[in-house]
Design a protein around this motif. Structure first.
Motif: not given
Length: 272
Positions: A16-17, A13-14, A227, A20, A233-234, A230-231, A266, A262
């Motif tokens: 993917n986050g 999720g790198t 998370s 968003y 990078s988000f 992903a969280s 999840r 996001f």
């Protein structure tokens, strides 16, 4: 090797986050009826931004100019005392001063954007809550909402902000002290401060969706950490978007919407 890299960047999720906020933009384009929920928050952001940028940014730039002047004077004195054949260092000094000035301005913009987010999200919470509800209903077909009275909502909101301040103090003060150790201390402090800021930003933009479920502060923080990456990078992308003057008036509501996307994704993954 290629599959492993793809798994790290995609499966974990790198990347993917980080997508968003852009997914939220596409969602607004496909569902223009949602735009009405961000009109008042944008007006609130404009009012807060005028106050912050006319005050904090103005005095901040004054400090930047003072720091640049002092640094220029000190470095020029050092160069003056050097042998003539080292005169080329004058150009290096000039370049170094420009880089330092740019770095300080970037930090100032990030700090101002961070404060704008804190006030903007807090003051626009009722409208952001409605936006998040509509988004979740659009994405999942239902909205999970645990009702509380006004007093209960207010108490939770105040407690949430206080716990954020405690977290900032518990992590931020040690990082500030570490910064006094040159070299490694400065690097650790810089990375730690960025991580802390990203975590708070992540919490703020996920909160509209999480608060409806009446989760505790520790549970919300746990979701951020579980998370990862992903969280992370988000949060970094959102931090970058809210740090851009004028554009952040629009990107703050966009990031709030992306936080709901996001969490909904999840929740779907958990159900599967």
């Amino acid at each position: 090797m290629l599959k492993t890299i793809k798994r790290i960047l995609g499966g974990f999720g790198t990347l993917n986050g980080a997508t968003y906020p852009f997914k939220a933009l596409i969602t607004f384009i496909k569902n223009p009826r949602l735009i009405k929920y961000i009109v008042i928050p944008i007006v609130v952001n404009i009012i807060v931004a005028i106050a912050l940028y006319s005050g904090l940014l103005f005095f901040g730039l004054q400090i930047v100019n003072d720091v640049q002047a002092d640094l220029t004077l000190w470095l020029n004195q050092l160069v003056t005392n050097l042998p003539q054949w080292l005169g080329f260092l004058t150009y290096l000094v000039a370049g170094f001063i420009i880089i330092v000035r740019l770095l300080i301005i970037v930090v100032l913009l990030i700090a101002t954007g961070f404060l704008l987010t804190q006030f903007g999200v807090l003051l626009g919470a009722p409208w952001y809550g409605q936006l998040s509800e509509q988004l979740e209903k659009t994405l999942t077909g239902k909205v999970e909402l645990i009702e509380l009275n006004i007093a209960g909502d207010l108490a939770r909101a105040i407690l949430y902000e206080l716990k954020k301040l405690v977290l900032i103090a518990l992590v931020g003060i040690p990082l500030l002290l570490i910064n006094f150790f040159p070299g490694v201390g400065t690097v650790v402090s810089s990375i730690g401060s960025l991580t802390l800021t990203t975590t708070i930003v992540c919490l703020d933009f996920l909160d509209s969706c999480l608060e409806r479920r009446r989760l505790s502060f520790r549970q919300k923080l746990g979701i951020v950490f579980k998370s990862l990456p992903a969280s992370g990078s988000f949060g970094l992308v959102c931090l970058g978007l809210i740090s851009i003057p004028l554009l952040n008036l629009i990107t703050i509501p966009l990031c709030v919407a992306s936080g709901t996307l996001f969490i909904c994704d999840r929740l779907k993954a958990t159900v599967r």
